[in-house]
Structures are given as structure tokens and as C-alpha cells.
Scaffold this motif. Structure first.
Motif, PDB file in Angstrom:
ATOM      1  N   GLU A 366      -3.243  -0.026  10.619  1.00 27.83           N
ATOM      2  CA  GLU A 366      -4.218   1.070  10.616  1.00 27.83           C
ATOM      3  C   GLU A 366      -3.821   2.139  11.631  1.00 27.83           C
ATOM      4  OE1 GLU A 366      -7.409   3.470   9.679  1.00 27.83           O
ATOM      5  OE2 GLU A 366      -6.495   1.810   8.580  1.00 27.83           O
ATOM      6  N   LEU A 367      -3.317   1.711  12.788  1.00 29.12           N
ATOM      7  CA  LEU A 367      -2.845   2.672  13.789  1.00 29.12           C
ATOM      8  C   LEU A 367      -1.694   3.506  13.230  1.00 29.12           C
ATOM      9  CD1 LEU A 367      -2.577   3.790  16.711  1.00 29.12           C
ATOM     10  CD2 LEU A 367      -1.057   1.861  17.184  1.00 29.12           C
ATOM     11  N   SER A 382       1.710  21.550   2.856  1.00 27.50           N
ATOM     12  CA  SER A 382       0.400  21.081   3.327  1.00 27.50           C
ATOM     13  C   SER A 382       0.424  20.651   4.794  1.00 27.50           C
ATOM     14  CB  SER A 382      -0.070  19.894   2.480  1.00 27.50           C
ATOM     15  OG  SER A 382       0.819  18.787   2.666  1.00 27.50           O
ATOM     16  N   LYS A 383       1.633  20.501   5.329  1.00 23.04           N
ATOM     17  CA  LYS A 383       1.850  20.048   6.713  1.00 23.04           C
ATOM     18  C   LYS A 383       1.375  18.615   6.953  1.00 23.04           C
ATOM     19  CE  LYS A 383       3.111  24.273   7.713  1.00 23.04           C
ATOM     20  NZ  LYS A 383       4.530  24.636   7.812  1.00 23.04           N
ATOM     21  N   THR A 384       0.913  17.917   5.928  1.00 22.85           N
ATOM     22  CA  THR A 384       0.402  16.556   6.099  1.00 22.85           C
ATOM     23  C   THR A 384       1.090  15.600   5.134  1.00 22.85           C
ATOM     24  OG1 THR A 384      -1.394  16.901   4.534  1.00 22.85           O
ATOM     25  CG2 THR A 384      -1.861  17.370   6.859  1.00 22.85           C
ATOM     26  N   LEU A 385       0.950  14.310   5.479  1.00 19.71           N
ATOM     27  CA  LEU A 385       1.546  13.250   4.659  1.00 19.71           C
ATOM     28  C   LEU A 385       0.678  12.010   4.834  1.00 19.71           C
ATOM     29  CD1 LEU A 385       4.201  13.023   2.946  1.00 19.71           C
ATOM     30  CD2 LEU A 385       5.198  11.838   4.901  1.00 19.71           C
ATOM     31  N   SER A 386       0.637  11.178   3.825  1.00 25.10           N
ATOM     32  CA  SER A 386      -0.116   9.925   3.955  1.00 25.10           C
ATOM     33  C   SER A 386       0.720   8.768   3.450  1.00 25.10           C
ATOM     34  CB  SER A 386      -1.442  10.006   3.187  1.00 25.10           C
ATOM     35  OG  SER A 386      -1.191  10.049   1.785  1.00 25.10           O
ATOM     36  N   MET A 387       0.342   7.549   3.903  1.00 25.03           N
ATOM     37  CA  MET A 387       1.047   6.339   3.479  1.00 25.03           C
ATOM     38  C   MET A 387       0.033   5.250   3.171  1.00 25.03           C
ATOM     39  SD  MET A 387       4.340   6.081   6.072  1.00 25.03           S
ATOM     40  CE  MET A 387       5.176   4.881   5.040  1.00 25.03           C
ATOM     41  N   SER A 388       0.433   4.357   2.271  1.00 30.59           N
ATOM     42  CA  SER A 388      -0.383   3.189   1.941  1.00 30.59           C
ATOM     43  C   SER A 388       0.289   1.955   2.516  1.00 30.59           C
ATOM     44  CB  SER A 388      -0.537   3.056   0.420  1.00 30.59           C
ATOM     45  OG  SER A 388      -1.202   4.186  -0.102  1.00 30.59           O
ATOM     46  N   PHE A 389      -0.527   1.018   3.051  1.00 31.60           N
ATOM     47  CA  PHE A 389       0.006  -0.155   3.738  1.00 31.60           C
ATOM     48  C   PHE A 389      -0.544  -1.447   3.140  1.00 31.60           C
ATOM     49  CE2 PHE A 389       0.386   3.304   6.671  1.00 31.60           C
ATOM     50  CZ  PHE A 389       1.505   3.042   7.448  1.00 31.60           C
ATOM     51  N   GLY A 390       0.333  -2.469   3.098  1.00 28.58           N
ATOM     52  CA  GLY A 390      -0.090  -3.807   2.695  1.00 28.58           C
ATOM     53  C   GLY A 390       0.379  -4.801   3.740  1.00 28.58           C
ATOM     54  N   VAL A 391      -0.520  -5.728   4.128  1.00 26.11           N
ATOM     55  CA  VAL A 391      -0.208  -6.661   5.221  1.00 26.11           C
ATOM     56  C   VAL A 391      -0.357  -8.093   4.740  1.00 26.11           C
ATOM     57  CG1 VAL A 391      -0.720  -7.316   7.598  1.00 26.11           C
ATOM     58  CG2 VAL A 391      -1.140  -4.958   6.834  1.00 26.11           C
ATOM     59  N   ASN A 420      -3.507   6.118   0.984  1.00 22.72           N
ATOM     60  CA  ASN A 420      -3.826   6.421   2.374  1.00 22.72           C
ATOM     61  C   ASN A 420      -4.806   5.415   2.980  1.00 22.72           C
ATOM     62  OD1 ASN A 420      -3.773   7.795   4.818  1.00 22.72           O
ATOM     63  ND2 ASN A 420      -5.398   9.230   4.240  1.00 22.72           N
ATOM     64  N   ARG A 421      -4.449   4.125   2.793  1.00 23.80           N
ATOM     65  CA  ARG A 421      -5.298   3.077   3.321  1.00 23.80           C
ATOM     66  C   ARG A 421      -4.490   1.814   3.580  1.00 23.80           C
ATOM     67  NH1 ARG A 421      -9.926   2.838   0.258  1.00 23.80           N
ATOM     68  NH2 ARG A 421      -9.436   4.943  -0.473  1.00 23.80           N
ATOM     69  N   VAL A 422      -5.115   0.824   4.249  1.00 21.41           N
ATOM     70  CA  VAL A 422      -4.463  -0.463   4.563  1.00 21.41           C
ATOM     71  C   VAL A 422      -5.211  -1.559   3.816  1.00 21.41           C
ATOM     72  CG1 VAL A 422      -3.943  -2.156   6.377  1.00 21.41           C
ATOM     73  CG2 VAL A 422      -3.782   0.304   6.854  1.00 21.41           C
ATOM     74  N   CYS A 423      -4.458  -2.414   3.108  1.00 19.20           N
ATOM     75  CA  CYS A 423      -5.039  -3.574   2.429  1.00 19.20           C
ATOM     76  C   CYS A 423      -4.353  -4.853   2.894  1.00 19.20           C
ATOM     77  CB  CYS A 423      -4.911  -3.432   0.902  1.00 19.20           C
ATOM     78  SG  CYS A 423      -6.019  -2.185   0.201  1.00 19.20           S
ATOM     79  N   ARG A 424      -5.094  -5.918   2.905  1.00 24.68           N
ATOM     80  CA  ARG A 424      -4.555  -7.216   3.301  1.00 24.68           C
ATOM     81  C   ARG A 424      -4.286  -8.051   2.082  1.00 24.68           C
ATOM     82  NH1 ARG A 424      -8.900 -10.106   6.845  1.00 24.68           N
ATOM     83  NH2 ARG A 424      -7.631 -11.942   6.393  1.00 24.68           N
ATOM     84  N   ALA A 425      -3.322  -8.969   2.213  1.00 25.05           N
ATOM     85  CA  ALA A 425      -3.005  -9.870   1.115  1.00 25.05           C
ATOM     86  C   ALA A 425      -4.060 -10.969   1.027  1.00 25.05           C
ATOM     87  CB  ALA A 425      -1.627 -10.501   1.320  1.00 25.05           C
ATOM     88  N   ASP A 426      -4.326 -11.459  -0.171  1.00 22.89           N
ATOM     89  CA  ASP A 426      -5.288 -12.546  -0.353  1.00 22.89           C
ATOM     90  C   ASP A 426      -4.726 -13.859   0.226  1.00 22.89           C
ATOM     91  OD1 ASP A 426      -7.013 -10.830  -1.606  1.00 22.89           O
ATOM     92  OD2 ASP A 426      -6.134 -11.199  -3.595  1.00 22.89           O
TER      93      ASP A 426
END
Length: 426
Positions: A366-367, A382-391, A420-426
Motif C-alpha cells: 500500500e505504501l 497527465s503527470k500521474t501513474l498508477s499500479m495494481s498490486f497482489g500480495v 490502482n489498488r492492493v489485493c491479497r491472495a486467498d
């Protein structure tokens, strides 16, 4: 005993003294004090001197020492000898003498004036030391020293405390120091302070057992720069098989090591971002799996994917896309601990290995998401960028492949839920 000059050596005390000289292991002679053109004459020779020169007593007495001189005798040394004796001074010198059979031998003289009660010089006592074996040893030492000087490898000899007693020219080229600058200095002067104590403990342990030590040292040149030195150190033993010196032979291996490091860097790093690549990922993952199996220390895999990256490449070009990838790599690496590892998996995908439980790894992810999302990407409109994360966290009996699939599924879920979010593995 024959005495050529009656009265000069004729007294009970002097005769007793001469008798003692007969049994000396040193070659001893007495010459008169005649410093005229004809020169001094032998007035006493002991048994050892006769054996040394092969002349009999009768062949030597009343003869000048010139009987022992020849083509190899140093005229300069003879000149210095006469000058010293004329001044009544002790003379010590070395030259070549010749035996009766014409063979030569090196000799070191020590000549002292004999004075009477009026302090007048009446004779000279000379100790004639044949130094054939010494000269052979000296010649051999000079030969070995010159051989070491001709060597392309650096050679250093120290005492058992590491104090320098010899260094050849190649060592001077290697370190920048002339021998005169480092003689009697301790080898600690070359330490960079960047090598472990264990390395030196191992070195001294082997040397204390008279075993050779081989290793690569990171040392400091006279100019302050660091250099790698491939070195072999051996113990020099004396006649009693006791250690007396250390001999170190070395060469500058900086170029080889730097080249090797460069090749290793190329093999394990992504050329665009400078991050570790998939080959290094496999190596690190293998190590972490072994630690996990033996110590059950948890670790997590974080997969991340740049949102809408294909659109950036398609609309702005690959050069802009590459610049964006480089900045993403910098942001990710700058916001992680030294122990955490960032890898460019390929394209717009990155993976991160963190030594932490799932909850802590989710906080890390998340950080990183926030850092990316709030950074300014000046190359983008747009000067911006986003990323999606999986843990995903590793669990017993799980393979690296299964861990990766779990993290990948979590990234897919993050994309599906709007990016643009963080998800955890089941």
C-alpha cells in the motif's frame, strides 16, 4: 716460532700472547710499521693463516702482503687501507686474496695498530676472515632479490608481525609506494577497512599452521584509490623448521574482478532499469525457500503491474514508456528496506520479495502504491501513474511456482476491481 725483527716481539708476555694466537681459529698476522715504498712485511703469521694461504711460515715472513694480491684485488681498497694505516686508524675492508696455488678467495680484513709505551705505532695486527660462504650466500641473496625484482608479480617479505623488510619493483608499481617509503612499516597500512574480520582470522589461522593462504584483498593505493590484490602468502622457515618470515606474491586483479563483476551485473540485472532480473529472482527465491524450510521465517511475494501501460506505449511511444519504467523502478527501490528485493519481471511487471508476514507485506504494498500514485511523471501528459498490486505469503509445502500464481491472481483481482489498488491472495 720465527721472529724476523729481534726485539720487536721478543718478550715473555708477547711470546705468551703469540702462543695464544697460534690456536686461534681466525687467520691472524702481524706486520711491521714500515710504510715506505717497499711496504710492510709479515713478522708473524699464525697456523690458521698458513693453512688459508697454503704458504709456509718461511715463505711469508719478511714478505709484503702483496704476495697475496692479484688481478682481482681491489686497488681502491688497498689505497683506503694505506690511508687509514698512515693515520694510525683501524681499517676494515674486503677484497680478493690469492693462495699459493693461484686460487682466489674473498677476505675481510680488520687491521689495528700496535703501539709501544710511547704510543708509537710499532706494528699492525690483522684479522683475516675468509668469507667465501658469506659471499656465496650474499650472491645468492642478490640473485634472488634481482629475480624477484624482474618478476611481474608483486613480492613482499615481512617479519612474523607483518613489518615490511623487502618489496620488489612490481609491488611498488602495484601500491604506488617505493620500498624506502614502506620499509619497517606494517602491512596494516594497505588495509581498506572494507574486508571482514573473519577473512583476516582465516588468514592468520592458516599462516600460524605454516599453511599457504590465498585470497583477494581489497587494499588502498598510495593515491587513496581501492584496488583488488590477488595474493598468495607462504611462511618461510629457518634451518630448524621454525617460521621466520612471510612471503606474499600478488598481482592487481582489479581489471579481472571488475570485468567479472560487470559480466555478473549484466547476467543478473535488467539493462533498462538496473533492477535485478528474472535470473536473479530464481536465485533469490531458491535461497529464501531453503531458509523458510529450515527456519520457517515467513516471506511474501508482491507482484505489481503498471495500469494502462500499453496505452502509454501506443500513444506516446516506447521511449516515453521506457522513461516511465525507469522512474517506477526508482520509486519502488527508494521506498523499500535494503533487505527487500525489487525485480523487473518483464514489460510493465515488477515483483518484490519482502521478509515479512502477509499483514506487513500488505502495508508495504500500500505504501508503494501511494508513492507511485503521488509521484510526478513529467514525461506523461497527465503527470500521474498508477499500479495494481497482489500480495501472497509462502506456506509450508508450497512451491515457488504456486506462490507466484497466488500473487498473480491477486494482481488480476486488483485490476478487475478498478486498478490502482492492493489485493491479497486467498
Amino acid at each position: 716460532m720465527i721472529v724476523s725483527k729481534p726485539g720487536l716481539l721478543q718478550s715473555a708476555s708477547i711470546n705468551s700472547f703469540l702462543e695464544a694466537l697460534e690456536f686461534s681459529l681466525s687467520s691472524l698476522v702481524i706486520t711491521d710499521a714500515d710504510m715506505s715504498v717497499d711496504g710492510q712485511k709479515f713478522i708473524y703469521v699464525n697456523e690458521r693463516f698458513k693453512q688459508q694461504t697454503q704458504y709456509s711460515e718461511s715463505e711469508l715472513l719478511n714478505k709484503t702482503p702483496r704476495i697475496l694480491q692479484g688481478v682481482g684485488t681491489s686497488s681502491e681498497t688497498i689505497k683506503q687501507l694505506k690511508t687509514a694505516l698512515l693515520k694510525g686508524e683501524t681499517f676494515v675492508g674486503q677484497t680478493i686474496n690469492y693462495r699459493k696455488d693461484g686460487s682466489s678467495y674473498p677476505v675481510r680484513w680488520s687491521i689495528n695498530p700496535i703501539r709501544n709505551e710511547q704510543h708509537e705505532i710499532i706494528a699492525f695486527l690483522s684479522n683475516q676472515l675468509e668469507i667465501t660462504e658469506f659471499v656465496k650466500a650474499q650472491d645468492q641473496a642478490l640473485f634472488l632479490a634481482e629475480a624477484l625484482n624482474q618478476s611481474a608479480d608483486g613480492a613482499l617479505i615481512t617479519d612474523l608481525q607483518g613489518n615490511i623488510i623487502y618489496a620488489n619493483r612490481a609491488f611498488s608499481r602495484l601500491t604506488g609506494y617505493w620500498f624506502a617509503e614502506i620499509e619497517h612499516q606494517n602491512v596494516r597500512m594497505f588495509k581498506s577497512g572494507k574486508m571482514s574480520a573473519e577473512f583476516y582470522d582465516d588468514m592468520w589461522s592458516k599462516l600460524s599452521k605454516n599453511q599457504p593462504f590465498e585470497g583477494v584483498f581489497l587494499n588502498v593505493h598510495k593515491n587513496g584509490k581501492l584496488f583488488f590484490e590477488q595474493k598468495t602468502i607462504t611462511t618461510i622457515l629457518d634451518h630448524d623448521n621454525q617460521p621466520c618470515y612471510y612471503l606474499a606474491l600478488s598481482k592487481d586483479s582489479s581489471e579481472v574482478i571488475n570485468k567479472t563483476n560487470h559480466l555478473e551485473y549484466q547476467a543478473y540485472h535488467d539493462p533498462l532499469t538496473g533492477l535485478f532480473n528474472r535470473a536473479k529472482f530464481d536465485e533469490i527465491m531458491d535461497y529464501k525457500m531453503r531458509v523458510f524450510e529450515s527456519h520457517h521465517a515467513p516471506f511474501c511475494l508482491i507482484l505489481s503491474d503498471i495500469d494502462n501501460f500499453k496505452m502509454i506505449n501506443d500513444t506516446l511511444g516506447h521511449a516515453v514508456g521506457d522513461e516511465a519504467l525507469q522512474q517506477v523502478a526508482h520509486v519502488l527501490q527508494s521506498n523499500l528496506r535494503d533487505a527487500d528485493v525489487v525485480i523487473r519481471w518483464g514489460g510493465e511487471e515488477f515483483c518484490i520479495l519482502v521478509d515479512a508476514s502477509l499483514d506487513k507485506a500488505l502495508t508495504v504494498a500500500e505504501l508503494l502504491r501511494l508513492c507511485i500514485n503521488t509521484s510526478e511523471f513529467s514525461m506523461l501528459p497527465s503527470k500521474t501513474l498508477s499500479m495494481s498490486f497482489g500480495v501472497a505469503q509462502i506456506y509450508p509445502q508450497q512451491t515457488p511456482e504456486e506462490l507466484f500464481v497466488k500473487a498473480d491472481q491477486a494482481v488480476y483481482l486488483a485490476k478487475k476491481l478498478g486498478k490502482n489498488r492492493v489485493c491479497r491472495a486467498d
